[in-house]
Design a protein around this motif. Structure first.
Motif, mmCIF file in Angstrom:
data_model
loop_
_atom_site.group_PDB
_atom_site.id
_atom_site.type_symbol
_atom_site.label_atom_id
_atom_site.label_comp_id
_atom_site.label_asym_id
_atom_site.label_seq_id
_atom_site.Cartn_x
_atom_site.Cartn_y
_atom_site.Cartn_z
ATOM 1 N N ILE A 18 0.895 -1.311 -0.121
ATOM 2 C CA ILE A 18 0.031 -0.109 -0.065
ATOM 3 C C ILE A 18 0.808 1.213 0.108
ATOM 4 C CG2 ILE A 18 -1.784 1.508 1.412
ATOM 5 C CD1 ILE A 18 -2.729 -1.079 2.467
ATOM 6 N N LEU A 19 0.658 2.052 -0.912
ATOM 7 C CA LEU A 19 1.645 3.241 -1.257
ATOM 8 C C LEU A 19 0.644 4.321 -0.301
ATOM 9 C CD1 LEU A 19 2.785 3.192 -4.784
ATOM 10 C CD2 LEU A 19 4.230 2.433 -2.467
ATOM 11 N N ASP A 20 1.382 4.851 0.633
ATOM 12 C CA ASP A 20 0.781 5.641 1.691
ATOM 13 C C ASP A 20 0.988 7.144 1.169
ATOM 14 O OD1 ASP A 20 0.264 7.504 3.563
ATOM 15 O OD2 ASP A 20 1.721 6.743 4.886
ATOM 16 N N ASP A 21 -0.407 7.845 0.646
ATOM 17 C CA ASP A 21 -0.263 9.120 0.010
ATOM 18 C C ASP A 21 -0.490 10.121 1.200
ATOM 19 O OD1 ASP A 21 -0.344 8.077 -2.712
ATOM 20 O OD2 ASP A 21 -2.506 7.872 -2.493
ATOM 21 N N MET A 22 -0.847 9.645 2.320
ATOM 22 C CA MET A 22 -0.880 10.763 3.588
ATOM 23 C C MET A 22 0.575 10.961 4.156
ATOM 24 S SD MET A 22 -4.211 9.325 4.937
ATOM 25 C CE MET A 22 -4.621 10.729 6.183
ATOM 26 N N TYR A 23 1.349 9.942 4.591
ATOM 27 C CA TYR A 23 2.570 10.451 5.342
ATOM 28 C C TYR A 23 3.669 9.634 4.632
ATOM 29 C CZ TYR A 23 -0.888 11.698 8.837
ATOM 30 O OH TYR A 23 -1.914 12.397 9.568
ATOM 31 N N ASN A 24 3.527 9.135 3.547
ATOM 32 C CA ASN A 24 4.696 8.571 2.807
ATOM 33 C C ASN A 24 5.145 7.394 3.550
ATOM 34 O OD1 ASN A 24 6.062 8.546 0.395
ATOM 35 N ND2 ASN A 24 7.871 9.760 1.214
ATOM 36 N N VAL A 25 4.657 6.598 4.257
ATOM 37 C CA VAL A 25 5.327 5.384 4.632
ATOM 38 C C VAL A 25 4.310 4.188 4.104
ATOM 39 C CG1 VAL A 25 5.448 3.932 6.907
ATOM 40 C CG2 VAL A 25 5.444 6.561 7.060
ATOM 41 N N ILE A 41 12.727 -8.804 1.654
ATOM 42 C CA ILE A 41 12.976 -7.085 1.628
ATOM 43 C C ILE A 41 14.231 -6.877 2.710
ATOM 44 C CG2 ILE A 41 10.570 -6.816 1.054
ATOM 45 C CD1 ILE A 41 9.970 -6.163 4.026
ATOM 46 N N GLY A 42 14.895 -7.794 3.068
ATOM 47 C CA GLY A 42 15.994 -7.363 3.708
ATOM 48 C C GLY A 42 15.929 -7.570 5.035
ATOM 49 N N PHE A 43 14.856 -8.155 5.695
ATOM 50 C CA PHE A 43 14.547 -7.992 7.171
ATOM 51 C C PHE A 43 14.379 -9.383 7.644
ATOM 52 C CE2 PHE A 43 12.368 -7.569 11.088
ATOM 53 C CZ PHE A 43 12.911 -6.707 11.827
ATOM 54 N N ASP A 44 15.066 -9.921 8.676
ATOM 55 C CA ASP A 44 14.930 -11.438 8.984
ATOM 56 C C ASP A 44 14.209 -11.098 10.478
ATOM 57 O OD1 ASP A 44 15.960 -12.942 7.046
ATOM 58 O OD2 ASP A 44 17.949 -12.392 7.816
ATOM 59 N N ILE A 58 10.058 -0.995 9.626
ATOM 60 C CA ILE A 58 11.447 -1.110 9.429
ATOM 61 C C ILE A 58 12.129 0.222 9.002
ATOM 62 C CG2 ILE A 58 11.545 -3.474 8.945
ATOM 63 C CD1 ILE A 58 11.673 -3.007 6.013
ATOM 64 N N GLN A 59 13.268 0.622 8.965
ATOM 65 C CA GLN A 59 13.819 1.890 8.660
ATOM 66 C C GLN A 59 15.175 1.662 8.005
ATOM 67 O OE1 GLN A 59 14.824 4.485 11.744
ATOM 68 N NE2 GLN A 59 15.654 5.920 10.279
ATOM 69 N N ARG A 60 15.236 2.179 6.918
ATOM 70 C CA ARG A 60 16.396 2.152 6.054
ATOM 71 C C ARG A 60 16.815 3.533 5.606
ATOM 72 N NH1 ARG A 60 13.960 -2.188 2.751
ATOM 73 N NH2 ARG A 60 14.830 -4.244 3.544
ATOM 74 N N ASP A 61 17.941 4.001 5.940
ATOM 75 C CA ASP A 61 18.271 5.152 6.109
ATOM 76 C C ASP A 61 17.101 6.268 6.592
ATOM 77 O OD1 ASP A 61 20.736 4.679 4.886
ATOM 78 O OD2 ASP A 61 19.540 4.486 2.935
ATOM 79 N N ASN A 62 16.545 7.022 5.702
ATOM 80 C CA ASN A 62 15.391 7.971 6.167
ATOM 81 C C ASN A 62 14.029 7.449 5.777
ATOM 82 O OD1 ASN A 62 16.976 9.863 7.814
ATOM 83 N ND2 ASN A 62 17.375 10.891 5.952
ATOM 84 N N ASP A 63 14.225 6.312 5.121
ATOM 85 C CA ASP A 63 12.879 5.601 4.748
ATOM 86 C C ASP A 63 12.262 4.497 5.762
ATOM 87 O OD1 ASP A 63 12.890 7.162 2.355
ATOM 88 O OD2 ASP A 63 14.214 5.615 1.344
ATOM 89 N N PHE A 64 10.944 4.544 6.035
ATOM 90 C CA PHE A 64 10.409 3.736 6.788
ATOM 91 C C PHE A 64 9.362 2.943 5.845
ATOM 92 C CE2 PHE A 64 11.584 7.297 9.353
ATOM 93 C CZ PHE A 64 12.122 6.731 10.580
ATOM 94 N N THR A 65 9.003 1.667 6.368
ATOM 95 C CA THR A 65 8.221 0.884 5.795
ATOM 96 C C THR A 65 7.487 0.011 6.920
ATOM 97 O OG1 THR A 65 9.219 0.675 3.923
ATOM 98 C CG2 THR A 65 7.604 -1.067 4.408
#
Length: 126
Positions: free
Chosen positions: A11-18, A37-40, A54-61
């Motif tokens: 789901i691409l979050d159009d509200m908060y970009n998460v 996706i790189g997370f065990d 999860i966080q990669r650099d300044n990106d959250f998912t």
């Protein structure tokens, strides 16, 4: 009606970009998707569902997992339960101080995620 097992979508979050990755299926499938996706995830798990961010650099998912899709009241409850966890994490990330007098942001965000998830989920249930 027959439901599909072991699938996921974003789901691409159009509200908060998460963005949120929603996983439905057996625990081993859940672990496999997280690994891709790189997370065990740990061996300790809850069979009723799980969610985390999860966080990669300044990106959250956000990641949400439920073991099955059957659209029973219990299943709806599990979906909302895990999406509420995801909603709280996003509100915390963007700096909303939540209390009874300031709960509209999380209410609208939970509604947004639930609508997006159900729109996608209904396509996997035949």
């Amino acid at each position: 009606m027959k439901n599909k097992r072991n699938f996921h979508f974003k789901i691409l979050d159009d509200m908060y970009n998460v963005p949120l990755i929603f996983i439905v299926g057996e625990y081993d499938y859940y672990r496999k998707v997280c690994h891709k996706i790189g997370f065990d995830i740990s061996e300790q798990h809850n069979y009723g569902g799980e969610s985390f961010m999860i966080q990669r650099d300044n990106d959250f998912t956000n990641i949400v997992w439920i073991p099955r899709l059957d659209f029973t009241t219990i299943n709806y409850g599990a979906i909302v339960h895990e999406l509420l966890h995801a909603s709280f994490r996003v509100m915390e990330k963007v700096g909303f101080k939540l209390d009874y007098n300031n709960c509209e942001p999380i209410n609208y965000y939970l509604e947004y995620l639930l609508i997006k998830a159900l729109e996608k989920l209904k396509g996997f249930y035949k």
